[in-house]
Design a protein around this motif. Sequence first.
Motif, short mmCIF file in Angstrom:
data_model
loop_
_atom_site.label_atom_id
_atom_site.label_comp_id
_atom_site.label_asym_id
_atom_site.label_seq_id
_atom_site.Cartn_x
_atom_site.Cartn_y
_atom_site.Cartn_z
N VAL A 24 0.69 -1.41 -0.08
CA VAL A 24 -0.07 0.43 -0.08
C VAL A 24 0.89 1.28 0.04
N GLU A 25 0.84 2.26 -1.05
CA GLU A 25 1.92 3.42 -1.49
C GLU A 25 1.25 4.31 -0.58
N ASN A 26 1.52 5.17 -0.47
CA ASN A 26 1.48 7.08 0.27
C ASN A 26 -0.06 6.99 0.35
N ASP A 27 -0.70 7.50 -1.01
CA ASP A 27 -1.66 8.02 -1.21
C ASP A 27 -2.52 7.61 -1.31
N VAL A 28 -3.30 6.57 -1.06
CA VAL A 28 -4.19 5.50 -1.05
C VAL A 28 -5.10 6.10 0.04
N VAL A 29 -6.44 5.43 0.02
CA VAL A 29 -7.23 6.16 0.87
C VAL A 29 -8.27 4.42 0.69
N VAL A 30 -8.40 3.58 2.11
CA VAL A 30 -9.33 2.49 2.41
C VAL A 30 -10.05 2.77 3.59
N GLY A 31 -11.32 2.51 3.04
CA GLY A 31 -12.36 2.64 3.73
C GLY A 31 -12.83 1.18 4.83
N ASP A 32 -13.43 2.12 5.44
CA ASP A 32 -14.33 0.84 6.57
C ASP A 32 -14.01 -0.75 5.69
N ARG A 33 -14.49 -1.51 6.39
CA ARG A 33 -14.97 -2.80 6.35
C ARG A 33 -14.96 -2.82 4.65
N VAL A 34 -13.06 -2.69 4.46
CA VAL A 34 -12.33 -3.32 3.20
C VAL A 34 -11.82 -4.67 2.66
N THR A 35 -12.28 -5.68 2.44
CA THR A 35 -11.16 -6.58 2.19
C THR A 35 -10.36 -6.95 0.70
N LEU A 37 -1.60 -1.59 -3.70
CA LEU A 37 -2.66 0.05 -4.19
C LEU A 37 -1.61 1.23 -3.97
N TRP A 38 -1.38 1.44 -5.62
CA TRP A 38 -0.48 2.62 -5.82
C TRP A 38 -1.59 4.15 -5.96
N ASP A 39 -0.11 4.99 -5.46
CA ASP A 39 -1.08 6.47 -5.39
C ASP A 39 -1.63 6.56 -6.43
N GLY A 40 -2.96 7.21 -5.61
CA GLY A 40 -3.72 7.29 -6.18
C GLY A 40 -5.51 6.57 -6.50
N VAL A 41 -5.27 5.20 -5.67
CA VAL A 41 -6.20 4.91 -5.84
C VAL A 41 -6.93 4.88 -4.47
N ARG A 42 -8.47 4.79 -4.31
CA ARG A 42 -9.34 5.50 -3.53
C ARG A 42 -10.30 4.66 -3.44
N LEU A 43 -10.45 3.53 -2.18
CA LEU A 43 -11.34 1.95 -1.96
C LEU A 43 -12.92 2.80 -1.29
N GLU A 44 -13.59 2.45 -1.39
CA GLU A 44 -14.60 3.20 -0.93
C GLU A 44 -15.22 2.33 0.55
N GLU A 45 -15.69 2.45 1.24
CA GLU A 45 -16.54 1.22 2.10
C GLU A 45 -17.02 -0.14 1.18
N ASP A 46 -16.82 -0.97 2.04
CA ASP A 46 -17.14 -2.37 1.66
C ASP A 46 -17.05 -2.76 1.02
N VAL A 47 -15.12 -2.39 -0.09
CA VAL A 47 -14.91 -3.26 -1.22
C VAL A 47 -14.67 -4.45 -1.48
N PHE A 48 -14.68 -5.30 -2.48
CA PHE A 48 -13.36 -6.57 -2.02
C PHE A 48 -12.97 -6.51 -3.14
N SER A 89 -17.74 -4.77 -5.87
CA SER A 89 -16.53 -6.36 -6.12
C SER A 89 -15.32 -6.58 -7.26
N ILE A 90 -14.65 -6.76 -7.02
CA ILE A 90 -13.37 -7.03 -7.91
C ILE A 90 -13.12 -8.01 -8.05
N GLY A 91 -12.65 -8.94 -9.45
CA GLY A 91 -12.68 -10.29 -9.36
C GLY A 91 -11.31 -10.47 -9.66
N GLY A 92 -10.27 -11.62 -9.14
CA GLY A 92 -9.10 -12.16 -9.02
C GLY A 92 -8.48 -11.68 -10.30
N GLY A 93 -7.36 -11.49 -10.41
CA GLY A 93 -6.21 -11.26 -11.49
C GLY A 93 -7.23 -9.85 -12.69
N ALA A 94 -8.45 -9.50 -12.07
CA ALA A 94 -8.50 -7.79 -12.87
C ALA A 94 -7.41 -6.95 -12.51
#
Length: 157
Positions: free
Chosen positions: A48-59, A66-77, A109-114
């Motif tokens: 997980v790089e520096n400019d990354v935000v991961v919300g609550d309940r994320v798997t 997760l490179w700079d600029g990635v934002r994962l909101e709540e309940d993301v898989f 949700s994002i499936g494996g290997g995407a």
Amino acid sequence: MSDEPLVHALADVQSLRIGARTRVWQFVVILPGATIGEDCNICSHCFVENDVVVGDRVTVKSGVQLWDGVRLEEDVFVGPNVTFTNDRFPRSRERPEAFPQTRVRRGASIGGGATILPGVDIGERAMVGAGAVVTRDVPPRAVVVGSPARIIGHTDG
């Protein structure tokens, strides 16, 4: 149960912004600028790089960066070995002034290997099939598959 995050002894967590009850497993590296929400599960062998935000309940399953600029909101898989990219025209030793933001909206949700190209927006409760290559925005509740990813349906919930 403690509200403290559980960080495996073999993880390298440099960020102080790790939410309550989050689990970080072995061989994970989280750089100091990253923010990880509550009740997350960051599986082994993730970065997980520096400019990354991961919300609550994320798997985030194993083998994800997760490179700079990635934002994962709540309940993301995020499935195993999903590849996020953050530079449209990468060159060795040439960094852009700013990386485009890639957003994965609540409940998606994002499936494996995407593979997720830089700057795309994956809509709320959307489903990206395993191995898909997402080259453009995915609407809310859309189900996309293939390379390039195309809509084949919509989720009910």
